[in-house]
Write a protein that holds these residues in place. Structure first.
Motif, PDB file in Angstrom:
ATOM      1  N   CYS A  37       0.815  -1.042  -0.108  1.00 33.89           N
ATOM      2  CA  CYS A  37      -0.142   0.018   0.071  1.00 33.89           C
ATOM      3  C   CYS A  37       0.814   1.331   0.028  1.00 33.89           C
ATOM      4  O   CYS A  37       1.884   1.436   0.803  1.00 33.89           O
ATOM      5  N   GLY A  38       0.702   2.322  -0.923  1.00 35.83           N
ATOM      6  CA  GLY A  38       1.192   3.713  -0.951  1.00 35.83           C
ATOM      7  C   GLY A  38       1.896   3.897  -2.109  1.00 35.83           C
ATOM      8  O   GLY A  38       1.210   3.573  -3.363  1.00 35.83           O
ATOM      9  N   ASP A  39       2.845   4.028  -2.076  1.00 32.59           N
ATOM     10  CA  ASP A  39       3.927   4.695  -3.241  1.00 32.59           C
ATOM     11  C   ASP A  39       4.379   3.304  -3.981  1.00 32.59           C
ATOM     12  O   ASP A  39       5.554   3.126  -3.673  1.00 32.59           O
ATOM     13  N   LEU A  40       3.681   2.934  -4.884  1.00 28.99           N
ATOM     14  CA  LEU A  40       4.229   1.538  -5.427  1.00 28.99           C
ATOM     15  C   LEU A  40       5.031   2.040  -6.797  1.00 28.99           C
ATOM     16  O   LEU A  40       5.727   1.069  -7.379  1.00 28.99           O
ATOM     17  N   LYS A  41       4.996   3.213  -7.059  1.00 33.51           N
ATOM     18  CA  LYS A  41       5.770   3.506  -8.332  1.00 33.51           C
ATOM     19  C   LYS A  41       7.039   3.835  -7.961  1.00 33.51           C
ATOM     20  O   LYS A  41       8.019   3.420  -8.709  1.00 33.51           O
ATOM     21  N   PHE A  42       7.461   4.554  -6.901  1.00 33.19           N
ATOM     22  CA  PHE A  42       8.817   4.962  -6.934  1.00 33.19           C
ATOM     23  C   PHE A  42       9.534   4.006  -5.631  1.00 33.19           C
ATOM     24  O   PHE A  42      10.736   4.239  -5.437  1.00 33.19           O
ATOM     25  N   GLY A  43       8.563   3.451  -4.836  1.00 34.66           N
ATOM     26  CA  GLY A  43       9.132   2.696  -3.719  1.00 34.66           C
ATOM     27  C   GLY A  43       9.892   1.436  -4.059  1.00 34.66           C
ATOM     28  O   GLY A  43       9.441   0.271  -4.649  1.00 34.66           O
ATOM     29  N   ARG A  44      11.231   1.570  -3.979  1.00 33.15           N
ATOM     30  CA  ARG A  44      12.175   0.307  -4.469  1.00 33.15           C
ATOM     31  C   ARG A  44      11.998  -0.697  -3.515  1.00 33.15           C
ATOM     32  O   ARG A  44      12.344  -1.880  -3.966  1.00 33.15           O
ATOM     33  N   THR A  45      11.424  -0.349  -2.334  1.00 38.43           N
ATOM     34  CA  THR A  45      11.389  -1.760  -1.412  1.00 38.43           C
ATOM     35  C   THR A  45      10.240  -2.651  -2.039  1.00 38.43           C
ATOM     36  O   THR A  45      10.185  -3.936  -2.008  1.00 38.43           O
ATOM     37  N   VAL A  46       9.277  -2.031  -2.668  1.00 40.95           N
ATOM     38  CA  VAL A  46       8.309  -2.590  -3.120  1.00 40.95           C
ATOM     39  C   VAL A  46       8.563  -3.425  -4.271  1.00 40.95           C
ATOM     40  O   VAL A  46       8.379  -4.720  -4.507  1.00 40.95           O
ATOM     41  N   HIS A  47       9.460  -2.898  -5.202  1.00 35.25           N
ATOM     42  CA  HIS A  47       9.835  -3.641  -6.535  1.00 35.25           C
ATOM     43  C   HIS A  47      10.715  -4.650  -6.029  1.00 35.25           C
ATOM     44  O   HIS A  47      10.619  -5.870  -6.710  1.00 35.25           O
ATOM     45  N   SER A  48      11.499  -4.631  -5.190  1.00 35.07           N
ATOM     46  CA  SER A  48      12.173  -5.706  -4.640  1.00 35.07           C
ATOM     47  C   SER A  48      11.433  -6.816  -4.199  1.00 35.07           C
ATOM     48  O   SER A  48      11.749  -8.116  -4.404  1.00 35.07           O
ATOM     49  N   LEU A  49      10.592  -6.508  -3.416  1.00 32.29           N
ATOM     50  CA  LEU A  49       9.774  -7.459  -2.732  1.00 32.29           C
ATOM     51  C   LEU A  49       8.757  -8.239  -3.512  1.00 32.29           C
ATOM     52  O   LEU A  49       8.927  -9.503  -3.280  1.00 32.29           O
TER      53      LEU A  49
END
Ligand code: CP
Length: 316
Positions: free
Chosen positions: A155-167
């Motif tokens: 949830c949140g900034d899924l565009k710029f959030g690098r933690t989300v991309h890696s996860l």
């Protein structure tokens, strides 16, 4: 010699072995207290950090090693125009392993190509943050006993959030994972993650705007900060920054065995009242970060058999 740029640089088996080693380090810290005596970790951070840099340094100190480094581009010769390639050549003569954070995507990769020592990507722009992912996976494994067969809400900034991309990239290789991607339309997960990771691997996912409606289905809710530093204008950031605020009221809709994670730092997206909820696991997550980084450093230096090699790696 191995580097870590993305979670895809590690097989699932290697990640699982790293988690086993981290768990052992947590259970029996004395056994590892002198493992890296005489070794030096360089932390080269061209972007601000609290957790990642200090967690790396704490990890190295708990293994008996030493640390050196810089905490901002302005305090290094980058401010005078030195390239990352030249910097890592210099650091290779001072240290045995390097953790690097940089605002430019791919900068740690460039460093690794010119390095005589293992380089760990500690976050590159809006791209990847693999050691946060190892932290997240170890946290989920510690909390739930397994990573397979769970519904993960991001949830949140899924565009710029690098933690989300890696996860997403890492979790897509586990069994029975599905994702609920919760973001404003402007901050959706990038196309390359949707197409090359989720769709290419037939991972079930839904994209929604509301945090409330799918809350009862989630096993993990991974909240993220809106990444102010990646926005092109302040007006857009201000419009997005409080789009989601997790409150005790919203937590009433979640299951009793759901856990809330957040890579931190938090700005306003989780109200501090939620911290008292036993399902709020984000500070326990920070603690997991130190142990998994210990396991990673030890393994990249060839002092464990986790990465299938026990000989001394890096510069001779
Ligand atoms: N999670 C994380 O990367 O935090 P820092 O920016 O404080 O290192």
């Amino acid at each position: 010699m191995r580097h870590l740029m993305s979670p895809m640089d590690l097989s699932v088996e290697e990640i699982n072995r790293l988690m086993d080693l981290a768990a052992d380090m947590k259970a029996d810290p004395d056994r590892y207290a002198h493992s890296l005596e005489g070794k030096i970790l360089a932390t080269c951070f061209y972007e601000p950090s609290t957790r990642t840099r200090l967690s790396f340094e704490s990890a190295m100190l708990h293994l008996g090693g030493k640390t050196l480094g810089f905490a901002s581009a302005n305090s290094s010769s980058a401010a005078k125009g030195e390239s990352v390639a030249d910097t890592i050549r210099v650091i290779s003569s001072f240290a045995d392993i390097c953790a690097m954070r940089h605002p430019k995507e791919g900068a740690p990769l460039v460093a690794s190509l010119h390095s005589e020592i293992p380089v760990i990507n500690a976050g590159d722009g809006g791209h990847q943050h693999p050691t946060q992912t190892l932290t997240d996976l170890f946290t989920i494994h510690t909390l739930r006993g397994s990573i397979d067969h769970i519904v993960v809400g991001l949830c949140g900034d899924l565009k710029f959030g690098r933690t989300v991309h890696s996860l997403i990239t890492a979790m897509s290789r586990y069994e029975g994972i599905s994702f609920v991607l919760i973001s404003p339309p402007e901050l959706r997960v990038p196309g390359y993650i949707r197409e090359d990771v989720l769709e290419a691997n037939h991972i079930p996912y839904r994209e929604v705007v509301s945090l409330d409606e799918l809350m009862p289905e989630l096993d993990i809710l991974y909240m993220t900060r809106v990444q102010k530093e990646r926005f092109f204008n302040e007006e857009d950031y201000l419009r997005m920054k409080d789009f989601y605020i997790l409150t005790p009221e919203k937590m009433k809709r979640a299951r009793k065995d759901m856990f809330v994670l957040h890579p931190l730092p938090r700005v306003n997206e989780i109200s501090v009242e939620v911290d008292q909820d036993p399902r709020a696991a984000y500070f326990r997550q920070v603690e997991c970060g130190r142990y998994i980084r210990q396991a990673l450093i030890l393994s990249l230096l060839g002092k464990s058999d986790v990465l299938g090699q026990t000989e001394r790696l890096g510069k001779s």
